[in-house]
Motif scaffolding. Structure first.
Motif, PDB file in Angstrom:
ATOM      1  N   MET A   1      55.105  42.679  38.474  1.00  0.00           N
ATOM      2  CA  MET A   1      54.485  42.694  37.136  1.00  0.00           C
ATOM      3  C   MET A   1      53.969  44.101  36.838  1.00  0.00           C
ATOM      4  SD  MET A   1      51.232  40.466  35.780  1.00  0.00           S
ATOM      5  CE  MET A   1      51.989  38.927  36.283  1.00  0.00           C
ATOM      6  N   ASP A   2      54.279  44.642  35.677  1.00  0.00           N
ATOM      7  CA  ASP A   2      53.891  46.014  35.359  1.00  0.00           C
ATOM      8  C   ASP A   2      52.680  46.058  34.442  1.00  0.00           C
ATOM      9  OD1 ASP A   2      55.083  44.971  33.124  1.00  0.00           O
ATOM     10  OD2 ASP A   2      56.278  46.740  32.661  1.00  0.00           O
ATOM     11  N   TYR A   3      51.795  45.063  34.545  1.00  0.00           N
ATOM     12  CA  TYR A   3      50.567  45.045  33.745  1.00  0.00           C
ATOM     13  C   TYR A   3      49.739  46.290  34.072  1.00  0.00           C
ATOM     14  CZ  TYR A   3      46.017  43.459  31.980  1.00  0.00           C
ATOM     15  OH  TYR A   3      44.823  43.348  31.301  1.00  0.00           O
ATOM     16  N   GLY A   4      49.468  47.069  33.050  1.00  0.00           N
ATOM     17  CA  GLY A   4      48.702  48.289  33.225  1.00  0.00           C
ATOM     18  C   GLY A   4      48.541  48.985  31.889  1.00  0.00           C
ATOM     19  N   THR A   5      47.983  50.184  31.915  1.00  0.00           N
ATOM     20  CA  THR A   5      47.694  50.903  30.668  1.00  0.00           C
ATOM     21  C   THR A   5      48.941  51.158  29.827  1.00  0.00           C
ATOM     22  OG1 THR A   5      45.755  51.941  31.683  1.00  0.00           O
ATOM     23  CG2 THR A   5      46.655  52.981  29.714  1.00  0.00           C
ATOM     24  N   PRO A 103      43.009  47.699  34.059  1.00  0.00           N
ATOM     25  CA  PRO A 103      43.627  48.806  34.786  1.00  0.00           C
ATOM     26  C   PRO A 103      42.754  50.057  34.703  1.00  0.00           C
ATOM     27  CG  PRO A 103      44.723  48.488  32.671  1.00  0.00           C
ATOM     28  CD  PRO A 103      43.708  47.394  32.793  1.00  0.00           C
ATOM     29  N   VAL A 104      42.681  50.782  35.808  1.00  0.00           N
ATOM     30  CA  VAL A 104      41.902  52.020  35.815  1.00  0.00           C
ATOM     31  C   VAL A 104      42.635  53.047  36.665  1.00  0.00           C
ATOM     32  CG1 VAL A 104      40.503  51.255  37.782  1.00  0.00           C
ATOM     33  CG2 VAL A 104      39.640  53.054  36.299  1.00  0.00           C
ATOM     34  N   ALA A 105      42.650  54.271  36.180  1.00  0.00           N
ATOM     35  CA  ALA A 105      43.234  55.401  36.900  1.00  0.00           C
ATOM     36  C   ALA A 105      42.350  56.617  36.657  1.00  0.00           C
ATOM     37  CB  ALA A 105      44.655  55.674  36.426  1.00  0.00           C
ATOM     38  N   HIS A 106      42.566  57.658  37.431  1.00  0.00           N
ATOM     39  CA  HIS A 106      41.814  58.895  37.220  1.00  0.00           C
ATOM     40  C   HIS A 106      42.694  60.042  37.669  1.00  0.00           C
ATOM     41  CE1 HIS A 106      38.657  61.889  37.194  1.00  0.00           C
ATOM     42  NE2 HIS A 106      37.842  61.008  36.636  1.00  0.00           N
ATOM     43  N   ARG A 110      43.746  60.572  41.404  1.00  0.00           N
ATOM     44  CA  ARG A 110      45.099  60.045  41.643  1.00  0.00           C
ATOM     45  C   ARG A 110      46.049  60.766  40.694  1.00  0.00           C
ATOM     46  NH1 ARG A 110      46.321  55.268  44.281  1.00  0.00           N
ATOM     47  NH2 ARG A 110      44.609  54.400  45.490  1.00  0.00           N
ATOM     48  N   ALA A 111      46.487  61.926  41.134  1.00  0.00           N
ATOM     49  CA  ALA A 111      47.296  62.786  40.264  1.00  0.00           C
ATOM     50  C   ALA A 111      48.618  62.149  39.877  1.00  0.00           C
ATOM     51  CB  ALA A 111      47.548  64.126  40.955  1.00  0.00           C
ATOM     52  N   ASP A 112      49.107  61.198  40.686  1.00  0.00           N
ATOM     53  CA  ASP A 112      50.385  60.562  40.369  1.00  0.00           C
ATOM     54  C   ASP A 112      50.252  59.479  39.304  1.00  0.00           C
ATOM     55  OD1 ASP A 112      49.042  58.617  41.760  1.00  0.00           O
ATOM     56  OD2 ASP A 112      50.567  58.320  43.306  1.00  0.00           O
ATOM     57  N   GLY A 113      49.032  59.252  38.799  1.00  0.00           N
ATOM     58  CA  GLY A 113      48.834  58.280  37.740  1.00  0.00           C
ATOM     59  C   GLY A 113      48.750  56.845  38.214  1.00  0.00           C
ATOM     60  N   THR A 114      48.727  56.619  39.520  1.00  0.00           N
ATOM     61  CA  THR A 114      48.649  55.261  40.061  1.00  0.00           C
ATOM     62  C   THR A 114      47.390  54.566  39.559  1.00  0.00           C
ATOM     63  OG1 THR A 114      49.801  55.958  42.059  1.00  0.00           O
ATOM     64  CG2 THR A 114      48.601  53.875  42.163  1.00  0.00           C
ATOM     65  N   GLU A 115      47.556  53.336  39.121  1.00  0.00           N
ATOM     66  CA  GLU A 115      46.431  52.566  38.604  1.00  0.00           C
ATOM     67  C   GLU A 115      46.040  51.464  39.571  1.00  0.00           C
ATOM     68  OE1 GLU A 115      46.434  52.761  33.827  1.00  0.00           O
ATOM     69  OE2 GLU A 115      47.763  51.251  34.669  1.00  0.00           O
ATOM     70  N   ALA A 116      44.761  51.125  39.563  1.00  0.00           N
ATOM     71  CA  ALA A 116      44.267  49.929  40.241  1.00  0.00           C
ATOM     72  C   ALA A 116      43.922  48.906  39.168  1.00  0.00           C
ATOM     73  CB  ALA A 116      43.037  50.255  41.075  1.00  0.00           C
ATOM     74  N   LEU A 117      44.117  47.641  39.485  1.00  0.00           N
ATOM     75  CA  LEU A 117      43.704  46.563  38.584  1.00  0.00           C
ATOM     76  C   LEU A 117      42.385  46.023  39.101  1.00  0.00           C
ATOM     77  CD1 LEU A 117      47.056  44.657  37.952  1.00  0.00           C
ATOM     78  CD2 LEU A 117      46.009  46.485  36.605  1.00  0.00           C
ATOM     79  N   VAL A 118      41.327  46.249  38.337  1.00  0.00           N
ATOM     80  CA  VAL A 118      39.987  45.864  38.761  1.00  0.00           C
ATOM     81  C   VAL A 118      39.656  44.499  38.169  1.00  0.00           C
ATOM     82  CG1 VAL A 118      37.546  46.472  38.725  1.00  0.00           C
ATOM     83  CG2 VAL A 118      39.282  48.263  38.954  1.00  0.00           C
ATOM     84  N   VAL A 119      39.371  43.551  39.056  1.00  0.00           N
ATOM     85  CA  VAL A 119      39.060  42.183  38.652  1.00  0.00           C
ATOM     86  C   VAL A 119      37.548  42.004  38.697  1.00  0.00           C
ATOM     87  CG1 VAL A 119      39.541  39.744  39.052  1.00  0.00           C
ATOM     88  CG2 VAL A 119      41.219  41.471  39.738  1.00  0.00           C
ATOM     89  N   SER A 120      36.982  41.441  37.634  1.00  0.00           N
ATOM     90  CA  SER A 120      35.534  41.291  37.560  1.00  0.00           C
ATOM     91  C   SER A 120      35.187  40.167  36.606  1.00  0.00           C
ATOM     92  CB  SER A 120      34.890  42.590  37.080  1.00  0.00           C
ATOM     93  OG  SER A 120      35.225  42.829  35.710  1.00  0.00           O
ATOM     94  N   ASP A 121      33.890  39.908  36.503  1.00  0.00           N
ATOM     95  CA  ASP A 121      33.427  39.011  35.451  1.00  0.00           C
ATOM     96  C   ASP A 121      33.618  39.689  34.101  1.00  0.00           C
ATOM     97  OD1 ASP A 121      32.475  36.702  36.783  1.00  0.00           O
ATOM     98  OD2 ASP A 121      30.682  37.787  37.428  1.00  0.00           O
ATOM     99  N   SER A 193      40.804  42.813  43.837  1.00  0.00           N
ATOM    100  CA  SER A 193      41.250  44.044  43.170  1.00  0.00           C
ATOM    101  C   SER A 193      42.104  44.890  44.106  1.00  0.00           C
ATOM    102  CB  SER A 193      40.039  44.855  42.695  1.00  0.00           C
ATOM    103  OG  SER A 193      39.241  44.124  41.781  1.00  0.00           O
ATOM    104  N   GLN A 194      41.740  44.919  45.380  1.00  0.00           N
ATOM    105  CA  GLN A 194      42.441  45.778  46.334  1.00  0.00           C
ATOM    106  C   GLN A 194      43.920  45.399  46.455  1.00  0.00           C
ATOM    107  OE1 GLN A 194      40.991  45.604  50.342  1.00  0.00           O
ATOM    108  NE2 GLN A 194      42.526  47.064  51.088  1.00  0.00           N
ATOM    109  N   ARG A 195      44.267  44.164  46.158  1.00  0.00           N
ATOM    110  CA  ARG A 195      45.660  43.729  46.285  1.00  0.00           C
ATOM    111  C   ARG A 195      46.581  44.490  45.335  1.00  0.00           C
ATOM    112  NH1 ARG A 195      45.177  37.208  46.311  1.00  0.00           N
ATOM    113  NH2 ARG A 195      47.414  37.363  46.768  1.00  0.00           N
ATOM    114  N   SER A 196      45.988  45.162  44.327  1.00  0.00           N
ATOM    115  CA  SER A 196      46.809  45.943  43.390  1.00  0.00           C
ATOM    116  C   SER A 196      47.036  47.366  43.876  1.00  0.00           C
ATOM    117  CB  SER A 196      46.135  45.977  42.013  1.00  0.00           C
ATOM    118  OG  SER A 196      44.952  46.780  42.041  1.00  0.00           O
TER     119      SER A 196
END
Length: 509
Positions: A1-5, A103-106, A110-121, A193-196
């Motif tokens: 799944m390519d869910y992200g920015t 989705p969050v990246a910095h 993370r210069a390659d643009g890799t995003e993490a999917l942060v799960v929260s309330d 979240s880490q699973r992403s």
């Protein structure tokens, strides 16, 4: 799944994405619907469904969602209360996400643009809701702000103290990452979240403050603690520490000092409360030991108790117009008033473990938008370390260069109407010379003509500072010893703010 920015931007456009992040769900969904109509060929139904379900958290058809993510996953999400059944409409079952998947990246970390999917309330930005006491926030202003304060160089061992949903632990680069939280529910979200993030192994540990890492040292420590200044309340875990006043920030500063490896750094968000008899600088400096720490404390804002209480009352979804809300505000202000608190400062505490006596610098940096500041922090520590190894002769015997982009202004004011000048005299008279960094914090210094002339003569390939100053003194018939004695502390201040750079430091970099 390519869910992200990229998927969200395709569906919402930049305006719709901005509206969602700004707390305007109606505006965001309007942009989504219009892009579906106007760009039907490039906006796919699958992407629209994911955007509507997990970013905007709107009700979607259970069967359609099952076709996209699988019926088994939908059932598991319903069982875990991550999805709830909203209603049955014409034989269709509507479900709504009860978690935020952001989705969050910095680019710096993370210069390659890799995003993490942060799960929260979910927060209250897209729907009216009161945060539960064990609310776990996601990608909010605080963690993103702190990410901008952390140097981009990879760390050896990283500690994310009070990790929450795990934003910092997943984004800040390190060989080994330990993330702690007192809140088991937060750690559950963080593990999800880490699973992403496939390239990151994180040691999640439960416990209070530094207890889970007793006796350990780290090369980098980051923390966004529950630093709300107020009475010792056990309200919402993510913001209320149960400690008096600003003791949460003090606890993290004092604890980080004990867990830094030699040369290691800590980067912390915090707040400090002061009275008329105590400055903010003295308050925070009192938390730093006399030996072994270089501290750069950057105050971004300072507010009155009334403003502070109003802001955090709204954050807790307490309506200050109700009887209960008014009583809540009065109790909080009475508590601060009984301790003579007149101002509350907010900002960052940057620490570095060093040998020798501690150095503490407190500065107000109120540039409206600092943007990414982490490499400035790293450079500050490098400049401070260089200065720590120099005496006056060392400063004078070094060559320097001006920082690229450093601006010099010659400010003049009208002579007309000035005391001692005829009102009819035309033109202007020199008032001050100002040099300003046009990057980063925008530090600015007012200087005189003599220092301006010396700065103009600096070159990394030219004379050292002593010889530049000697030439100026010879031309202007000045005593060189007196001149250089006054010059050295001025150059030290300019080096500390990165306006003048020693060539030996540049060569080392």
């Amino acid at each position: 799944m390519d869910y992200g920015t990229p998927l969200l931007l395709r569906c919402l456009g930049r305006q719709g994405h901005t509206e969602a992040l700004s707390g305007n769900p109606g505006g965001a969904e309007w942009h989504l619907d219009n892009r579906v109509t106007a760009e039907a060929g490039s906006v796919f139904p699958r992407d629209v469904l994911l955007t509507r379900a997990f970013f905007l958290r709107r009700p979607v058809d259970r069967g359609e969602l099952a076709q996209v993510i699988g019926a088994t996953l939908v059932d598991e999400l319903l069982t875990a209360d991550a999805l709830s059944t909203e209603s049955e409409v014409s034989g269709r079952t509507l479900v709504r996400s009860q978690v935020d998947v952001r989705p969050v990246a910095h680019s710096a970390h993370r210069a390659d643009g890799t995003e993490a999917l942060v799960v929260s309330d979910p927060d209250s930005s897209l729907e009216a809701r009161t945060p539960r006491p064990d609310h776990v926030p996601g990608v909010g202003h605080a963690p993103l702000t702190l990410l901008n304060q952390v140097p981009s160089t990879p760390a050896g061992r990283l500690l994310d103290l009070g990790t929450g949903s795990g934003v910092l632990a997943m984004i800040v680069d390190a060989d080994e990452t330990v993330a702690t939280d007192i809140h088991d529910r937060a750690l559950g979200f963080a593990r999800a979240s880490q699973r992403s993030v496939v390239d990151r192994t994180i040691d999640w540990r439960a416990g209070s403050w530094f207890e889970p890492v007793s006796g350990e040292e780290f090369d980098r420590i980051v923390s966004n603690p529950p630093f709300v200044v107020g009475p010792p309340a056990d309200g919402q875990i993510y913001r209320d520490s149960g400690l008096e006043l600003d003791d949460a920030t003090r606890t993290v500063v004092e604890g980080a000092v004990k867990h830094l490896s030699p040369g290691g750094t800590a980067h912390l968000l915090g707040a400090w409360a002061t009275s008329l008899s105590e400055s903010a600088a003295d308050r925070v400096a009192g938390w730093v030991p006399a030996e072994g720490i270089r501290a750069w404390i950057v105050q971004r804002d300072e507010v009155t108790p009334s403003f502070y209480v109003r802001t955090w009352t709204a954050d807790g979804s307490v309506d200050p117009r109700t009887d209960a809300g008014q009583a809540h505000v009065r109790r909080w202000l009475d508590y601060l008033g009984s301790r003579d608190i007149t101002r509350i400062g907010l900002g960052y505490v940057h620490l570095q473990r060093i040998d020798g006596p501690s150095e503490v610098t407190f500065e107000v940096v109120d540039t409206p938008d600092l943007g990414y500041f982490g490499d400035e922090v790293a450079e500050y520590f490098a400049r401070a370390q260089w200065l720590a190894h120099q005496d006056a002769d060392g400063i004078l015997d070094n060559r320097f260069q001006l920082r690229p982009g450093l601006a010099r202004e010659n400010v003049e004011v009208s002579r007309s109407g000035l005391t001692g000048d005829p009102a009819t005299e035309p033109g202007f008279r020199p008032e001050i010379i100002r040099i300003t960094r046009t990057d980063g914090p925008g530090f600015s210094h007012e200087i005189d003509e003599a220092l301006s002339s010396v700065l103009a003569g600096l070159s990394p390939h030219g004379l050292n500072l002593r010889d530049v100053a000697g030439l100026y003194c010879a031309v202007n018939d000045l005593d060189e010893d007196e001149f250089t004695e006054a010059l050295v502390p001025l150059i030290v201040d300019l080096v500390r703010h990165g306006m003048v750079l020693p060539t030996t430091l540049l060569e080392g970099a």
